[in-house]
Write a protein that holds these residues in place. Sequence first.
Motif, short mmCIF file in Angstrom:
data_model
loop_
_atom_site.label_atom_id
_atom_site.label_comp_id
_atom_site.label_asym_id
_atom_site.label_seq_id
_atom_site.Cartn_x
_atom_site.Cartn_y
_atom_site.Cartn_z
N LYS A 116 0.83 -1.20 0.00
CA LYS A 116 0.00 0.00 0.00
C LYS A 116 0.87 1.26 0.00
O LYS A 116 0.60 2.24 -0.70
CB LYS A 116 -0.92 -0.01 1.22
N LEU A 117 1.92 1.24 0.85
CA LEU A 117 2.81 2.40 0.91
C LEU A 117 3.53 2.63 -0.43
O LEU A 117 3.73 3.77 -0.88
CB LEU A 117 3.84 2.22 2.04
N ARG A 118 3.96 1.53 -1.04
CA ARG A 118 4.67 1.64 -2.33
C ARG A 118 3.73 2.22 -3.40
O ARG A 118 4.10 3.08 -4.20
CB ARG A 118 5.20 0.27 -2.75
N LYS A 119 2.48 1.72 -3.41
CA LYS A 119 1.51 2.19 -4.39
C LYS A 119 1.19 3.67 -4.17
O LYS A 119 1.06 4.46 -5.10
CB LYS A 119 0.25 1.35 -4.29
N LEU A 120 1.07 4.04 -2.85
CA LEU A 120 0.78 5.43 -2.51
C LEU A 120 1.92 6.35 -2.97
O LEU A 120 1.70 7.44 -3.50
CB LEU A 120 0.57 5.54 -0.99
N LYS A 121 3.15 5.88 -2.76
CA LYS A 121 4.32 6.68 -3.20
C LYS A 121 4.34 6.84 -4.72
O LYS A 121 4.69 7.90 -5.25
CB LYS A 121 5.61 5.98 -2.73
N THR A 122 3.95 5.79 -5.43
CA THR A 122 3.91 5.87 -6.89
C THR A 122 2.89 6.91 -7.35
O THR A 122 3.15 7.70 -8.27
CB THR A 122 3.55 4.50 -7.48
N LEU A 123 1.72 6.94 -6.70
CA LEU A 123 0.70 7.94 -7.06
C LEU A 123 1.21 9.36 -6.81
O LEU A 123 0.96 10.27 -7.60
CB LEU A 123 -0.57 7.68 -6.24
N TYR A 124 1.95 9.51 -5.70
CA TYR A 124 2.48 10.85 -5.39
C TYR A 124 3.57 11.26 -6.40
O TYR A 124 3.61 12.40 -6.85
CB TYR A 124 3.02 10.85 -3.96
N ASP A 125 4.45 10.31 -6.75
CA ASP A 125 5.54 10.61 -7.70
C ASP A 125 4.98 11.00 -9.07
O ASP A 125 5.58 11.78 -9.81
CB ASP A 125 6.48 9.41 -7.85
N LYS A 126 3.82 10.44 -9.42
CA LYS A 126 3.21 10.75 -10.71
C LYS A 126 2.29 11.96 -10.62
O LYS A 126 1.59 12.29 -11.59
CB LYS A 126 2.42 9.54 -11.21
N HIS A 127 2.31 12.63 -9.49
CA HIS A 127 1.52 13.84 -9.27
C HIS A 127 0.02 13.58 -9.42
O HIS A 127 -0.73 14.44 -9.88
CB HIS A 127 1.95 14.95 -10.25
N LEU A 128 -0.40 12.36 -9.05
CA LEU A 128 -1.83 12.05 -9.10
C LEU A 128 -2.53 12.44 -7.81
O LEU A 128 -3.76 12.52 -7.75
CB LEU A 128 -2.02 10.55 -9.38
N ILE A 129 -1.73 12.60 -6.72
CA ILE A 129 -2.28 13.08 -5.45
C ILE A 129 -1.34 14.17 -4.94
O ILE A 129 -0.16 14.22 -5.30
CB ILE A 129 -2.43 11.96 -4.40
N THR A 130 -1.88 15.05 -4.08
CA THR A 130 -1.07 16.13 -3.52
C THR A 130 -0.23 15.60 -2.35
O THR A 130 -0.44 14.47 -1.86
CB THR A 130 -1.96 17.27 -3.01
N GLN A 131 0.69 16.44 -1.91
CA GLN A 131 1.55 16.04 -0.79
C GLN A 131 0.71 15.87 0.48
O GLN A 131 0.94 14.97 1.28
CB GLN A 131 2.65 17.08 -0.57
N GLU A 132 -0.32 16.76 0.66
CA GLU A 132 -1.17 16.65 1.85
C GLU A 132 -1.94 15.33 1.85
O GLU A 132 -2.05 14.64 2.88
CB GLU A 132 -2.16 17.83 1.90
N GLU A 133 -2.43 14.96 0.63
CA GLU A 133 -3.17 13.70 0.53
C GLU A 133 -2.23 12.51 0.79
O GLU A 133 -2.61 11.52 1.43
CB GLU A 133 -3.81 13.57 -0.84
N TYR A 134 -1.01 12.66 0.25
CA TYR A 134 -0.03 11.58 0.43
C TYR A 134 0.30 11.39 1.91
O TYR A 134 0.30 10.26 2.43
CB TYR A 134 1.24 11.90 -0.36
N GLU A 135 0.55 12.50 2.61
CA GLU A 135 0.90 12.40 4.03
C GLU A 135 -0.26 11.86 4.86
O GLU A 135 -0.09 11.05 5.78
CB GLU A 135 1.33 13.78 4.56
N ALA A 136 -1.48 12.29 4.49
CA ALA A 136 -2.66 11.84 5.26
C ALA A 136 -2.89 10.35 5.09
O ALA A 136 -3.11 9.61 6.07
CB ALA A 136 -3.89 12.64 4.82
N LYS A 137 -2.84 9.88 3.83
CA LYS A 137 -3.07 8.46 3.57
C LYS A 137 -1.94 7.61 4.14
O LYS A 137 -2.16 6.49 4.62
CB LYS A 137 -3.23 8.23 2.08
N LYS A 138 -0.72 8.15 4.08
CA LYS A 138 0.43 7.42 4.63
C LYS A 138 0.26 7.24 6.15
O LYS A 138 0.48 6.15 6.72
CB LYS A 138 1.73 8.18 4.33
N GLY A 139 -0.20 8.31 6.82
CA GLY A 139 -0.42 8.22 8.28
C GLY A 139 -1.52 7.23 8.61
O GLY A 139 -1.44 6.49 9.60
N ALA A 140 -2.57 7.23 7.75
CA ALA A 140 -3.69 6.31 8.03
C ALA A 140 -3.25 4.87 7.92
O ALA A 140 -3.65 4.00 8.71
CB ALA A 140 -4.84 6.60 7.03
N ILE A 141 -2.39 4.58 6.89
CA ILE A 141 -1.91 3.21 6.71
C ILE A 141 -1.04 2.80 7.90
O ILE A 141 -1.16 1.68 8.42
CB ILE A 141 -1.14 3.11 5.41
#
Length: 217
Positions: free
Chosen positions: A188-213
Motif C-alpha cells: 500500500k505504501l509503495r503504491k501510494l508513493k507511486t501515485l504521489y511521484d506521478k503527481h496524481l495526489i497532492t503532498q497533503e493527501e499523500y501524508e494523510a493516507k500514509k499516516g492512516a496506513i
Amino acid sequence: MISIDRFLSDEQDPKAVEKVIGKLNDLLTTSEEILYLAVQKKPAVNLLPDSIAVTNKRIFYCEPGNLGLTMNFKDISLKNIKEVSFKEELFGSKFICVPQTGENIVTEFIPKTQARKLYQAANEQLEEYKETLRQQKLEEDKANAPAQPAPQPFADFGSIEAPAPVAEPEPIQIAEVVEEPEDETTLKLRKLKTLYDKHLITQEEYEAKKGAILDSL
C-alpha cells in the motif's frame, strides 16, 4: 607577305581584307598567325568597315580612320578574355567579347556566317589556352608536392613463438537470493508513493493516507 586568298572564303570585302592584312603583318609576334578574319557589312553604305582578326594569341579590332587613310588597331590577349559569343540579328550578327575586367567589346553587322566562324576560331583558342594553363598548374603542383618516403623492407625477426595459453579463471559461484513477498502494508505504501511521484495526489493527501496506513498497524 601573308596571302589574302584564304581570308576571302566567306565573302569578305577584298579591299578591306587586303588593307587589314597588310597592316597586321607588321604587328604579329613570333609564332603568331591569323586564323580568321571577319569584315563588317553594314546594311546601307558599307564604306570603311571594321574588321576583327583572331590569332593564336589575341583578338585584333581594326577600325579605319581619317577616311580610310589610316587604320586603328586594338587588341586583347587570350589571357584577358573571359569568353566570346555572338548574337544573330536582322542585319548580320553582333560579335561580343567579354574581358576579364571592364566592359564588353561589341561589334555589329558582322555577316552571320563570318560571325559563327569568328566565334569558333576564338573559342577554340580560348579552350586551348585554358587547357595549357591547366597542364602548367598540374606540373607545378606535381613539382611542389612533397616526396613520398620509400617503402621500408620488412625486417626478419626470425620465428616468433606463439604465446603460452592463459588459464581461464574459475567461474564465480553466485548464491541464489530468494526474495520474500512484500506484506500488504508495504504494497500500500509503495503504491501510494507511486501515485504521489506521478503527481496524481497532492503532498497533503499523500501524508494523510500514509499516516492512516501506518496507524492501522
